[in-house]
Design a protein around this motif. Structure first.
Motif, PDB file in Angstrom:
ATOM      1  N   LYS A  83       0.841  -1.195   0.000  1.00 41.38           N
ATOM      2  CA  LYS A  83       0.000   0.000   0.000  1.00 41.38           C
ATOM      3  C   LYS A  83       0.874   1.242   0.000  1.00 41.38           C
ATOM      4  CE  LYS A  83      -3.965  -0.101   1.904  1.00 41.38           C
ATOM      5  NZ  LYS A  83      -5.113  -0.176   2.850  1.00 41.38           N
ATOM      6  N   GLU A  84       0.522   2.208  -0.863  1.00 41.51           N
ATOM      7  CA  GLU A  84       1.208   3.497  -0.918  1.00 41.51           C
ATOM      8  C   GLU A  84       0.221   4.597  -0.534  1.00 41.51           C
ATOM      9  OE1 GLU A  84       3.049   3.960  -4.707  1.00 41.51           O
ATOM     10  OE2 GLU A  84       4.532   2.368  -4.362  1.00 41.51           O
ATOM     11  N   ILE A  85       0.641   5.460   0.377  1.00 40.96           N
ATOM     12  CA  ILE A  85      -0.237   6.495   0.936  1.00 40.96           C
ATOM     13  C   ILE A  85       0.434   7.850   0.770  1.00 40.96           C
ATOM     14  CG2 ILE A  85      -1.434   7.294   3.015  1.00 40.96           C
ATOM     15  CD1 ILE A  85      -1.157   4.419   4.087  1.00 40.96           C
ATOM     16  N   GLU A  86      -0.303   8.826   0.219  1.00 37.74           N
ATOM     17  CA  GLU A  86       0.215  10.187   0.130  1.00 37.74           C
ATOM     18  C   GLU A  86       0.052  10.882   1.479  1.00 37.74           C
ATOM     19  OE1 GLU A  86      -1.478  12.400  -3.034  1.00 37.74           O
ATOM     20  OE2 GLU A  86      -0.708  11.076  -4.615  1.00 37.74           O
ATOM     21  N   VAL A  87       1.128  11.469   1.991  1.00 37.68           N
ATOM     22  CA  VAL A  87       1.091  12.145   3.289  1.00 37.68           C
ATOM     23  C   VAL A  87       1.615  13.582   3.114  1.00 37.68           C
ATOM     24  CG1 VAL A  87       1.307  10.050   4.652  1.00 37.68           C
ATOM     25  CG2 VAL A  87       3.373  11.218   3.898  1.00 37.68           C
ATOM     26  N   LEU A  97      -0.942   7.176  11.951  1.00 41.27           N
ATOM     27  CA  LEU A  97      -1.637   6.397  10.925  1.00 41.27           C
ATOM     28  C   LEU A  97      -1.928   4.986  11.438  1.00 41.27           C
ATOM     29  CD1 LEU A  97       0.606   7.202   7.812  1.00 41.27           C
ATOM     30  CD2 LEU A  97      -1.665   8.155   8.261  1.00 41.27           C
ATOM     31  N   ILE A  99      -2.516   1.573   9.277  1.00 45.02           N
ATOM     32  CA  ILE A  99      -2.495   1.045   7.911  1.00 45.02           C
ATOM     33  C   ILE A  99      -3.016  -0.378   7.924  1.00 45.02           C
ATOM     34  CG2 ILE A  99      -1.053   0.578   5.897  1.00 45.02           C
ATOM     35  CD1 ILE A  99       0.958   2.612   7.044  1.00 45.02           C
TER      36      ILE A  99
END
Length: 820
Positions: A83-87, A97, A99
């Protein structure tokens, strides 16, 4: 979980605010969960930067001193989605977070990969290790758990003595060179015998891992060839009461199996109860018809009690295994080839006068007078503790294995072989905190064991005591595209036994153990020896890019000779073999190199791996012959085998290829191939071929393929239908040990299996699985090269020119799984 995370975040925020209100950097704290549980060793990193960490035992992580601005955070772990998350990180502030990562399933490429102690990605792990998931286990309809693993793991085979006795062989090596673990505990149950299976509940196994190659570093002696690690179901991931019921039927041997799992979770406490019962008649094939005395009756029960806190995981477990197993001997009428049975004790038994087995007996579920009774008790506790500076784990276990083999039909209560094996297991490990991209830990483990002959008439091995212990250190370094793992271990094993005397009773014709040396025979002279060895391994993995990676590993393994290789001197009734050991044997050492190339693209995945293994002081069995080259037989045609020691080399390759098109996500195609060569490297056998150069029990080239499609139905009770076709090809084995007819060649054969699976929704989030399968669709008559039944033959020539016993024919299987 969330309450603890909020408290944790609040405390960290206060500390950070108090220390540096003017900080120009920021931090991310949080947790990674899957199915409601925190996941350790998940890789957490900011893309295109040096900032990277791993989650701890409870799934928590912290990234400090991050530059403000917009970034992409990536979380990845073996067997879970990436999973890739923009922060958006603001200066001086802390971002928290949680996840959530879901499990992924893709057959060979779907297999979750676990390092020797910590979760890691397949391409990050230099060790050749494969994990078979619960879904793969459920999809397989086989007679026992080892056959399930052999079907799903290239490089793993099974030596078989009937449908319910399978011993794992990894890359051509087996017996005490393959260590079997149950929930991380060494399975100890007289592994040296051909007919000694694995004493575990097949319905209780939630997943399994197979390490291919020397694993002595973590587990010590007996892991020279690798490890088969079986993980039982413990509890549901959700609070409340949950269960699962499994039932199956197999037509070939009329097998009926039922398994039940119950679990209850409330706050910090959890409980589970598992039980199963399997019973079968004799199996059949197109050549032999019903094979007499291959039926069995197996019962299991186990419990689990667990306590979980934010800094501790502790559980206590109990299990009991009970198996009544027929012992086939292959005796037949010389003309009709109908099976005959022994009705007199050995001193009065005459092979050619044995009566023919009746039709009722061939179809019976009842255990014949010639059988074995195996019981295995296990009690153990495991704990994991989060300390201020690291983690501490322990395992303490006691197990007792009772093996009785009955071979006196006129004295049905008198065991021929009766052994009681007590084993105490201990394992302690301390893990240092992760720092500078390094994970390291140290440990101590081993066993203390006593073996006792009880009321019996055959004495293959003596009473003995054994102490085994080892200390080890292991580390893993990961940065950017490279991961490096390695370690070192030192082991000792002491084996000791006293003089063992037998006395013969002329009235009964039986031998018995005695203390008085008058008119007695010294069966086993006293013995005491200390074995020691050093094990080590070093490996690396390198990412060329996100799609291609390279793995390399070199490992040195150590194995002390087992008790039968040292001291055996007599008949094992169940195996129909007379074993002769050698008390002058020294320890085995192996040096194995592995190299693998992995490809993982959007629509296809593949891997090719090669290995080369040199074994010093290799111990193997060779048939004893007389001066004319004929096998030395006793009155009941039992063959005599002598253990020998030499240099050996095993080398080969394994490949698999999977198609999983993104445009057709329900379609899958998998194919694998495994090949191993085994050669005796003693100079006198150079270029001798089957007359001594080739090692025994080397599997031939094997290929497995399957093609499947899953049809989904979203608006009906029927949720899915999945047809599958499987192809298995085993090449001819013409590289075998022919000296004194120890082995014979084996022709090639191909098998086809078909399967149709259904999923029905009977309540919210609960699906019933119904699976129909036909194994060996075309009823092919075949003998596996690793089947010991192949050599159960009393005549040098047969009217149909098909000596020995053949494997199972066509088999219709029906399985139902109901979660609740």
């Amino acid at each position: 979980m969330r309450e603890y995370l909020l408290k944790y975040c609040f405390l960290v925020a206060i500390i950070h605010f108090g220390i540096s209100t003017n900080a120009q950097t920021t931090s991310i704290i949080g947790s990674v969960v899957s199915n409601g549980k925190g996941i350790e060793m998940v890789s957490i990193g900011i893309l295109k930067t040096k900032y990277h960490t791993l989650t701890d035992k409870f799934g928590y992580f912290e990234l400090k001193n991050l530059p403000p601005g917009k970034h992409v955070l990536r979380a990845s772990a073996g067997g879970l989605e990436t999973k890739e998350i923009e922060v958006n990180l603001e200066s001086g502030k802390i971002l928290s977070l949680e996840i959530k990562l879901n499990e992924i399933v893709k057959d060979y490429s779907e297999v979750t990969i676990k390092a020797i102690s910590k979760t890691m990605l397949d391409k990050e792990n230099p060790i050749a290790l494969t994990t078979i998931s619960q879904k793969l286990i459920d999809r397989s309809s086989e007679s026992n758990i080892i056959d399930v693993l052999a079907k799903n793991t290239p490089g793993l085979n099974a030596v078989k003595t009937g449908p319910n006795v399978s011993k794992p062989f990894i890359r051509g090596l087996g017996y005490n060179r393959v260590l079997t673990l149950y929930d991380g505990i060494r399975q100890e149950g007289q592994q040296w015998g051909d007919e000694h299976g694995i004493e575990v509940d097949a319905y209780d196994i939630e997943r399994a891992e197979v390490i291919k190659g020397p694993a002595s570093l973590m587990y010590g002696t007996d892991a020279l060839a690798g490890v088969v690690s079986l993980f039982p179901f413990k509890t549901s991931t959700n609070d409340g009461f949950h269960g699962r019921y499994l039932s199956e039927f197999q037509s070939n041997n009329k097998l009926i199996g039922n398994g039940l799992r119950l679990s209850y979770v409330k706050n910090k406490f959890s409980f589970a109860l598992r039980s199963s019962w399997r019973i079968s008649s004799n199996y059949q094939n197109a050549v032999d018809g019903k094979v007499y005395n291959t039926n069995f009756n197996e019962k299991n029960i186990s419990t689990y009690f667990g306590f979980t806190d934010k800094n501790a995981l502790v559980n206590v477990n109990f299990s009991f295994y009970d198996n009544l197993q027929g012992i086939p001997d292959g005796s037949r009428d010389s003309l009709t080839r109908q099976f005959t049975k022994q009705i007199y004790n050995a001193i009065s038994d005459t092979l050619h006068l044995r009566p023919i087995v009746s039709e009722d007996e061939l179809n019976s579920f009842s255990t014949a007078p010639i059988h074995q009774h195996i019981q295995h008790y296990r009690a153990y506790s495991k704990g994991e503790f989060k300390l201020k500076k690291g983690d501490f784990d322990y395992t303490l276990a006691f197990q007792q294995n009772r093996r009785q083999e009955f071979n006196h039909p006129q004295n049905v209560q008198q065991a021929g072989l009766s052994l009681r094996l007590n084993t105490y297991n201990y394992n302690f490990k301390y893990s240092l905190p992760i720092g500078n991209n390094v994970q390291s830990f140290f440990g101590l483990n081993g066993i203390y064991q006593t073996n006792e002959n009880q009321n019996a008439t055959n004495f293959t091995i003596p009473d003995y005591t054994l102490f085994d212990g080892g200390v080890f250190a292991y580390f893993k370094y990961k940065k950017d595209k490279i991961s490096i793992c390695g370690g070192v271990r030192s082991d000792i094993r002491k084996v000791k036994f006293d003089d063992f005397y037998l006395q013969h009773d002329s009235l009964t014709g039986f031998d018995s153990q005695v203390q008085d040396t008058t008119n007695s025979t010294l069966q086993f002279p006293s013995y005491s020896k200390l074995f020691n060895g050093l094990s080590a391994s070093m490996g690396l993995s390198y990412f060329f890019n996100n799609n291609v990676s390279l793995k390399a590993n070199i490992g040195r393994g150590f194995r002390a000779p087992n008790i039968t290789e040292i001291a055996s001197n007599g008949l094992d009734p169940g195996a129909r073999l007379i074993y002769l050991g050698n008390r002058n044997f020294v320890a085995e050492f192996s040096l194995q190199e592995d190299l693998a190339l992995l490809f993982n693209f959007k629509n296809v995945s593949a891997e090719i791996s090669i290995f080369n293994n040199h074994v010093q002081n290799f111990i193997y069995l060779s048939l004893v012959a007389d001066s004319n080259g004929n096998a030395v037989l006793d009155a009941q045609n039992n063959r005599t085998y002598q253990y020998k020691q030499s240099k050996a080399q095993l080398y080969g390759l394994e490949t698999w290829f999977a198609i999983h098109p993104s445009a057709l996500p329900q379609f899958r195609f998998n194919t694998s191939l495994a090949l191993v060569y085994g050669r005796n490297r003693e100079e006198k056998y150079r270029n001798k071929g089957i007359e001594g150069e080739f090692l025994p029990l080397i599997p031939p080239l094997k290929s497995m393929s399957s093609i499947a499609y899953k049809f989904l139905f979203n608006k009906s009770i029927l949720k899915a239908i999945a047809p599958t076709i499987e192809f298995e090809y085993n090449a001819a084995q013409n590289r075998y040990l022919a000296v004194n007819n120890s082995e014979t060649s084996t022709p090639s054969y191909s098998l086809v299996n078909v399967q149709l699976s259904f999923e029905f929704m009977y309540c919210k989030d609960k699906n019933i699985q119904l699976q129909t399968q036909v194994n060996n669709v075309f009823d092919v008559a075949y003998q596996s090269h690793l089947s010991r039944l192949k050599y159960f033959e009393n005549y040098q020539q047969t009217p149909n020119n098909r000596p020995g016993i053949y494997s199972m024919g066509r088999n219709f299987c029906l399985k139902m799984i109901v979660p609740f």
